[in-house]
Design an enzyme around this catalytic site. Structure first.
Site, PDB file in Angstrom:
ATOM      1  N   LYS A  49      25.053  -4.615  -1.091  1.00 53.30           N
ATOM      2  CA  LYS A  49      26.518  -4.686  -1.182  1.00 53.30           C
ATOM      3  C   LYS A  49      27.174  -4.036   0.031  1.00 53.30           C
ATOM      4  O   LYS A  49      28.391  -3.866   0.060  1.00 53.30           O
ATOM      5  CB  LYS A  49      26.989  -3.959  -2.441  1.00 53.30           C
ATOM      6  CG  LYS A  49      26.440  -4.528  -3.732  1.00 53.30           C
ATOM      7  CD  LYS A  49      26.844  -3.621  -4.896  1.00 53.30           C
ATOM      8  CE  LYS A  49      26.080  -3.979  -6.146  1.00 53.30           C
ATOM      9  NZ  LYS A  49      26.203  -2.928  -7.165  1.00 53.30           N
ATOM     10  N   ARG A  64       0.799  -1.211   0.000  1.00 51.90           N
ATOM     11  CA  ARG A  64       0.000   0.000   0.000  1.00 51.90           C
ATOM     12  C   ARG A  64       0.842   1.277   0.000  1.00 51.90           C
ATOM     13  O   ARG A  64       0.620   2.195  -0.779  1.00 51.90           O
ATOM     14  CB  ARG A  64      -0.875   0.045   1.256  1.00 51.90           C
ATOM     15  CG  ARG A  64      -2.309  -0.214   1.036  1.00 51.90           C
ATOM     16  CD  ARG A  64      -2.904  -0.665   2.339  1.00 51.90           C
ATOM     17  NE  ARG A  64      -2.146  -1.801   2.831  1.00 51.90           N
ATOM     18  CZ  ARG A  64      -2.316  -3.033   2.378  1.00 51.90           C
ATOM     19  NH1 ARG A  64      -3.208  -3.280   1.476  1.00 51.90           N
ATOM     20  NH2 ARG A  64      -1.578  -4.023   2.841  1.00 51.90           N
ATOM     21  N   THR A  65       1.811   1.313   0.906  1.00 54.64           N
ATOM     22  CA  THR A  65       2.528   2.575   1.079  1.00 54.64           C
ATOM     23  C   THR A  65       3.285   2.946  -0.200  1.00 54.64           C
ATOM     24  O   THR A  65       3.185   4.071  -0.691  1.00 54.64           O
ATOM     25  CB  THR A  65       3.497   2.482   2.268  1.00 54.64           C
ATOM     26  OG1 THR A  65       2.756   2.048   3.407  1.00 54.64           O
ATOM     27  CG2 THR A  65       4.123   3.817   2.569  1.00 54.64           C
ATOM     28  N   HIS A 102       5.694   6.076  11.335  1.00 50.73           N
ATOM     29  CA  HIS A 102       5.109   5.928  10.004  1.00 50.73           C
ATOM     30  C   HIS A 102       4.165   7.124   9.815  1.00 50.73           C
ATOM     31  O   HIS A 102       2.951   6.979   9.820  1.00 50.73           O
ATOM     32  CB  HIS A 102       4.348   4.600   9.941  1.00 50.73           C
ATOM     33  CG  HIS A 102       3.952   4.174   8.554  1.00 50.73           C
ATOM     34  ND1 HIS A 102       4.237   4.922   7.437  1.00 50.73           N
ATOM     35  CD2 HIS A 102       3.300   3.077   8.129  1.00 50.73           C
ATOM     36  CE1 HIS A 102       3.769   4.293   6.380  1.00 50.73           C
ATOM     37  NE2 HIS A 102       3.190   3.169   6.769  1.00 50.73           N
ATOM     38  N   ARG A 126      11.366   3.699   3.045  1.00 50.43           N
ATOM     39  CA  ARG A 126      11.033   2.739   4.110  1.00 50.43           C
ATOM     40  C   ARG A 126      12.274   1.920   4.403  1.00 50.43           C
ATOM     41  O   ARG A 126      12.992   1.511   3.486  1.00 50.43           O
ATOM     42  CB  ARG A 126       9.896   1.813   3.698  1.00 50.43           C
ATOM     43  CG  ARG A 126       9.741   0.640   4.672  1.00 50.43           C
ATOM     44  CD  ARG A 126       8.467  -0.101   4.485  1.00 50.43           C
ATOM     45  NE  ARG A 126       7.341   0.713   4.897  1.00 50.43           N
ATOM     46  CZ  ARG A 126       6.103   0.258   5.005  1.00 50.43           C
ATOM     47  NH1 ARG A 126       5.831  -0.999   4.726  1.00 50.43           N
ATOM     48  NH2 ARG A 126       5.123   1.057   5.390  1.00 50.43           N
TER      49      ARG A 126
END
Lengths: 138, 305
Positions: free
Chosen positions: B80, B51-52, B129, B101
């Site tokens: 890496k 969703r986000t 959030h 995120r």
């Protein structure tokens, strides 16, 4: 027990008994070449017992570290055998690279180059929280 | 440089402004269709999301802008061993705004310190959030027509649930909002939330274990999923995961104008039979997420309409 008075230097007085070694380490006093005296469990009319540290050199002391560890400490600046300044401490608003975050989910645990920053959170007692994850430093 | 890392980075006036812009976008989306033409949003998702990420990307597309980015750490240079700071420094040369995120708490704060463009925290572990909170606030506003004078029940994982902490923090700034905190004892709201938010702001709150006995008092019921990924111990997760399941029997105990919210994804904490109840607002909530992110992108890019 006799400890010589100092001519130019710093006396950290009213240290909570038992905390002097921690302060010695965090202020990196072990790296000094001058005389440093740690006096433990001194009788005190105000505190019962206290520790004292005498540093026989005019160094810059990180007052933030002292304010974090023990805000009741008195810092006495000595010049030519005379106390010229007596500093009272308070918990600092921010601590940079003094303590580290123990939250395993915090970004600082995987990226050690990030500076360890803690802020004083306005709670009932002085609490320091990580600037990144807000975890309390216990 | 303006960033959004924590919901408290925004004043109430700014939140109200974002909600007003989102309302206007909903009313007249065409007006905003080309506002971000030539601008690029980088969605840097070091952790999976549906969703986000999609709502951010849809938001930028509906503003006429473009999107670039990655949707897992495996497809970025962090695989890496690249640091967050280095990744962000580079990406900030390619994009005009970054939505990020990351599984580690505080990573977006680190990013904001080195970025040349606005950074939006799209979720950092169990920590913050803020755009979910903005989504929640827009939803409450759309459902109730106000953000004050109500009783909000939060149910489920109140300890690790980042959306819950941010929502409490945001809603506690409005007048006469009472909270009922419904959770098993092991998953109660952390002390620092009660100490630094609820008590300091003088909010009335109640700690409860029973959802049934709380239902009749609520104007908003905010359900949360008990998240497997937040537990170090699988046995604790299995013991607690089915503590609260909202079904039609429980809904019958609620007010006629109750609104049920959930940040989604749900697993089984809301029975699918509840979806048909008009009081189920969680899919509308997901829709509002796109509009409030559009308003946020406009604000951070300095686009006044």
């Amino acid at each position: 027990m006799n400890i010589d008075s100092i001519n130019n230097g710093i006396v950290l007085d009213h240290i909570t008994a038992g905390k002097s070694m921690q302060i010695y380490k965090l202020l990196n006093l072990d790296r000094l070449d001058c005389s440093v005296a740690i006096i433990k469990n001194v009788k005190s009319s105000k505190m019962g017992r206290k520790d004292i540290i005498k540093i026989d050199e005019a160094i810059d002391v990180n007052l933030d570290v002292l304010g974090y560890l023990d805000p009741d400490i008195t810092v006495n600046i000595i010049r030519n055998g005379v106390r010229i300044q007596k500093l009272k401490l308070s918990p600092p608003e921010e601590l940079v690279n003094v303590i580290s975050c123990k939250n395993p989910r915090c970004i600082t645990t995987t990226e050690p180059q990030i500076p360890q920053i803690f802020y004083l959170s306005g709670e009932d007692k002085p609490v320091y929280r990580c600037r990144y994850c807000d975890s309390e430093r216990k | 440089m303006r960033h959004l890392i924590d919901i408290n980075d925004l004043s109430i006036e700014e939140i109200d402004r974002l909600i007003a812009v989102a309302d206007d976008i909903i009313a007249d989306p065409q007006k905003y269709a080309e506002v971000c033409h030539g601008k690029k949003l980088a969605t840097l998702f070091f952790e999976p999301s549906t969703r986000t990420r999609l709502s951010f990307e849809a938001a930028m597309m509906e503003l006429g802008g473009n999107v670039l980015g990655f949707s897992s750490a495996d497809s970025s240079s962090s695989a890496k061993g690249e640091s967050v700071s280095d990744t962000i420094r580079v990406v900030s040369y390619y994009a005009d705004v970054i939505a990020m995120r990351h599984p580690k708490e505080g990573a977006p704060r680190v990013a904001s310190a080195v970025s040349d463009v606005p950074v939006i925290n799209a979720g950092d572990g169990g920590h913050n959030h803020p755009t979910q909170t903005l989504t929640d606030l827009l939803t409450i506003h759309r459902e109730k027509g106000r953000l004050s004078d109500m009783t909000v029940g939060l149910c489920g994982d109140l300890m690790f649930g980042r959306t819950v902490h941010s929502l409490i923090s945001a809603m506690s700034r409005y007048e006469n909002v009472k909270f009922i905190l419904i959770s098993p004892p092991e998953l109660r709201v952390p002390d620092y939330i009660t100490q630094t938010v609820l008590k300091r702001r003088g909010c009335e709150y109640e700690v409860a274990e029973s959802l049934d006995s709380s239902m009749e008092k609520l104007d908003i019921l905010y359900m949360t999923r008990i998240q497997r990924e937040r537990f170090f111990n699988e046995a604790d997760y299995l013991r607690l995961k089915d503590t609260y399941i909202l079904d039609t029997d429980k809904m019958a105990l609620g007010k006629p104008d109750l609104s049920v919210m959930h940040p989604l994804p749900r697993v089984n904490e809301i029975d699918t039979a509840v979806d048909a109840d008009p009081r189920a607002a969680y899919f509308r909530q997901a829709k509002y997420g796109k509009y409030i992110r559009m308003a946020l992108i406009l604000m951070l890019l300095g686009k006044e309409i």
